[in-house]
Scaffold this active site. Structure first.
Site, PDB file in Angstrom:
ATOM      1  N   LYS A   1       0.845  -1.180   0.000  1.00  0.00           N
ATOM      2  CA  LYS A   1       0.000   0.000   0.000  1.00  0.00           C
ATOM      3  C   LYS A   1       0.888   1.241   0.000  1.00  0.00           C
ATOM      4  O   LYS A   1       1.777   1.386   0.829  1.00  0.00           O
ATOM      5  CB  LYS A   1      -0.906  -0.011   1.237  1.00  0.00           C
ATOM      6  CG  LYS A   1      -2.127   0.878   1.115  1.00  0.00           C
ATOM      7  CD  LYS A   1      -3.108   0.625   2.241  1.00  0.00           C
ATOM      8  CE  LYS A   1      -4.366   1.470   2.065  1.00  0.00           C
ATOM      9  NZ  LYS A   1      -5.340   1.248   3.146  1.00  0.00           N
TER      10      LYS A   1
ATOM     11  N   GLU B   1     -19.108  -6.345  10.305  1.00  0.00           N
ATOM     12  CA  GLU B   1     -20.061  -5.567  11.098  1.00  0.00           C
ATOM     13  C   GLU B   1     -21.101  -6.435  11.790  1.00  0.00           C
ATOM     14  O   GLU B   1     -21.494  -6.157  12.937  1.00  0.00           O
ATOM     15  CB  GLU B   1     -20.737  -4.518  10.214  1.00  0.00           C
ATOM     16  CG  GLU B   1     -19.837  -3.400   9.753  1.00  0.00           C
ATOM     17  CD  GLU B   1     -19.016  -3.747   8.510  1.00  0.00           C
ATOM     18  OE1 GLU B   1     -18.250  -2.887   8.056  1.00  0.00           O
ATOM     19  OE2 GLU B   1     -19.162  -4.887   7.998  1.00  0.00           O
TER      20      GLU B   1
ATOM     21  N   ARG C   1     -25.036  -3.181   7.405  1.00  0.00           N
ATOM     22  CA  ARG C   1     -24.647  -4.564   7.131  1.00  0.00           C
ATOM     23  C   ARG C   1     -24.983  -5.486   8.306  1.00  0.00           C
ATOM     24  O   ARG C   1     -24.934  -6.712   8.174  1.00  0.00           O
ATOM     25  CB  ARG C   1     -23.154  -4.619   6.820  1.00  0.00           C
ATOM     26  CG  ARG C   1     -22.774  -3.880   5.546  1.00  0.00           C
ATOM     27  CD  ARG C   1     -21.306  -3.450   5.541  1.00  0.00           C
ATOM     28  NE  ARG C   1     -20.383  -4.555   5.573  1.00  0.00           N
ATOM     29  CZ  ARG C   1     -19.808  -5.110   4.507  1.00  0.00           C
ATOM     30  NH1 ARG C   1     -20.088  -4.645   3.299  1.00  0.00           N
ATOM     31  NH2 ARG C   1     -18.958  -6.091   4.621  1.00  0.00           N
TER      32      ARG C   1
END
Length: 641
Positions: free
Chosen positions: A279, A366, A394
């Site tokens: 990243k 979640e 979610r």
């Protein structure tokens, strides 16, 4: 890059030209973040992967799903949107996520993690049903999203259906923050086991060197290699689901990526290609601090070193929430905080450091986060579930079954409620008032300012039942008017007035007070109520005020269907039916429309929707029969109750 009109041009380029193109893509990314906040480190990490995928596949016909879509920028640049790219994340410009309205290369508007494997498998099976089984289907998913339960549901189904498809696991050891969990540790064994990687290379070379004495020998040697792979690092995890595993592959080596993708392109059944990326790759500050450079403030750079970062000096409601949570945790060891891979977004880094035994990052899971919180609450703790409004959706079933039905004291902190600005419709928290106020036992709150938020958190933690507090992605505001103590279902009068009434829900209270101040200079005296509670509604204050007012406006940063205004209309209707309320004047609901609001600066969006001070004042003038003091766009997000 400026001459790219179609990704098909990649097939004509040499490796050197592709590497030059990758450098130009990274420069374009740097140019954007110099002027505005945008997703940066994640896009830097997938440049080579994006080019390799478009080189090997023809996504004008084949299928490509990016999960999560915030790493879509290189894809946009090479699919005909280079000229528009400087407009990304601005009102009327390109979206910062995939958008089918922009390009046929964007199939889904993906802003939530974990769904790519399911949709890619659905596309593959749909193409088969339509008589086009030769179309390839590819899902690119990060290691941070991999633990999402829906991913394994999809992989399990893919292994059963045995339809050809490719899952590219983009493994950069990160979500937004460093990834967490047992699956993260499993993936790390591949990175750290140098013995496996050397054996893998040697076995690959041995297979290539075997004389052509029949497929049985090659098959036998492949089985040996697979057995070594399984015994060393547990590669059976994916294989046991019926998904063939290949890799790991250097995600920044174009020759290696292209070679692997071409090799597995026509493999039968579902395949997972494990790709290692970094990243922030190619930009030294982002490589060193990918968390900060996930969505950095605008900055200037010189030779890969940041010169200056244009930081905002104002604190946000998220900072207030984090500070108040920390205070509660210090005062009561039963209080915990649970987040779903959003420690940085929820400004919980200091909480994590100061209270490691009361802080839980469960990853992008979640549903698990809410059920986990329910278990803690049942054990006698006071858990806080700190999740963005759009992502808490979610876990809807767990909010119902595990928390509300059990009447457990779980506090939901809904960050990014309302309009999130440049992130657009995938991230706007437009629906939480509707989906939270439906449940029995649930108390739903919306602070009017910083003071309210500071008072609501300790009150909610003392309440014996589930509670929810929603607050926006905005600079904090502290309003000056006499305040009332926080109590269940109690609103407060912000200012008196005889000519009309505005009932404000949430931090649009500041805009309402600014509008009323303007109107007073025009001779229009309007009252304002700070609702504070959406459920239970303060009918003792609100209903008599509506009955006494010539007209009423409800104001909310939420979708109008099932929102705060709907709750007020329901209360008025019920009171009339019960003979407890007489005739009332017109009631106008102002809020978000029954359509998806596009991306743009919050102030721009509020002005367009008539939710800024001038828009609210204009609505008041219309109801009062006054001529407008100044022109203003008509508010589409209005409804008469």
């Amino acid at each position: 890059l400026s001459r790219m009109t179609s990704p098909r041009q990649l097939a004509e380029m040499s490796i050197e030209q592709l590497e030059q193109l990758a450098a130009e893509v990274r420069q374009a990314l740097c140019n954007v973040v110099a002027s505005r906040t945008a997703h940066f480190a994640s896009n830097l990490g997938v440049v080579e992967l994006c080019l390799a995928l478009h080189r090997v596949y023809d996504f004008s016909r084949d299928r490509l799903i990016w999960d999560t879509g915030h790493q879509i920028y290189p894809h946009k640049l090479i699919t005909g949107r280079y000229a528009e790219f400087p407009s990304i994340r601005t009102k009327g410009g390109l979206m910062g996520y995939p958008n089918p309205d922009e390009s046929p290369y964007d199939l889904f508007m993906t802003g939530h993690a974990g769904c790519s494997v399911s949709t890619a498998l659905g596309l593959a099976m749909g193409d088969t049903m339509r008589g086009e089984p030769d179309r390839h289907s590819v899902a690119v998913i990060g290691d941070g999203a991999l633990p999402s339960g829906i991913v394994f549901e999809a992989l399990n189904n893919a292994g059963f259906l045995k339809r050809k498809m490719l899952v590219v696991l983009n493994d950069n050891k990160m979500s937004i923050c460093p990834r967490v969990g047992g699956l993260a540790e499993y993936l790390d064994t591949v990175r750290t086991n140098s013995w496996y990687r050397s054996v893998k290379q040697e076995m690959g070379g041995l297979i290539k060197g075997v004389p052509m004495v029949g497929e049985s020998v090659e098959r036998m040697l492949n089985n040996v290699k697979d057995s070594i792979k399984t015994s060393i690092h547990g590669g059976a995890l994916f294989e046991a689901l019926g998904v063939r595993y290949f890799g790991p592959v250097d995600g920044h080596s174009l020759p290696q990526l292209i070679r692997y993708l071409e090799m597995i392109k026509d493999a039968e059944g579902p395949v997972l290609l494990h790709v290692f990326t970094e990243k922030g790759h190619g930009f030294k500050p982002a490589e060193a601090d990918p968390v900060f450079f996930h969505t950095p403030a605008p900055f200037e750079c010189d030779n890969d070193f940041v010169v200056s970062i244009k930081k905002s000096s104002s604190e946000a409601y998220t900072d207030v929430a984090s500070r108040t949570i920390a205070k509660a945790m210090k005062a009561d060891s039963r209080v915990s905080v649970i987040t779903a891979a959003m420690c940085q977004g929820n400004k919980l880094e200091k909480v994590r450091e100061e209270f490691p035994n009361q802080f839980f990052d469960v990853g992008i899971c979640e549903s698990h986060a809410v059920a986990f919180a329910a278990g803690q609450a049942k054990a006698g703790c006071r858990p806080i579930v700190d999740i963005y409004s759009t992502f808490l959706q979610r876990s809807y079933d767990q909010i119902f079954q595990e928390v509300s039905l059990q009447n457990l004291p779980v506090l939901f902190m809904l960050d990014r409620a309302g309009l999130t600005g440049p992130d657009g419709p995938t991230h706007h928290g437009s629906y939480d008032l509707g989906y939270m106020r439906l449940f029995p036992n649930m108390a739903v709150m919306a602070p009017g300012d910083e003071h309210d938020l500071e008072e609501m958190v300790p009150w909610a933690l003392s309440h014996d039942g589930p509670t929810a507090i929603r607050y926006p992605k905005a600079a904090r505001v502290r309003l000056d008017f006499p305040r009332q103590p926080m109590a269940l279902g109690k609103a407060e009068q912000a200012c008196e007035g005889r000519d009309g009434l505005v009932i404000a829900c949430g931090t649009l209270l500041g805009e309402a007070l600014a509008a009323v101040s303007r109107l007073r200079s025009e001779g229009l005296d309007v009252a304002v109520i700070n609702a504070r509670f959406v459920k239970p509604l303060d009918t003792e204050l609100i209903l008599p005020a509506i009955e006494a007012a010539p007209w009423t406006i409800t104001l909310e940063e939420n979708a109008l269907p099932t929102g705060f205004g709907s709750a007020v209309v329901e209360a008025v209707n019920d009171a009339r039916a019960a003979g407890e309320l007489g005739e009332t004047g017109p009631l106008l609901r102002l809020g978000l429309p029954d359509s998806f609001v596009e991306h743009g600066d919050r102030a721009e969006l509020f002005a367009d929707l008539g939710l800024d001070a001038e828009g609210i004042a204009a609505a008041c003038r219309r109801l009062a029969g006054r001529s407008p003091a100044a022109s203003h766009s008509t508010a589409p997000a209005a409804s008469l109750g």
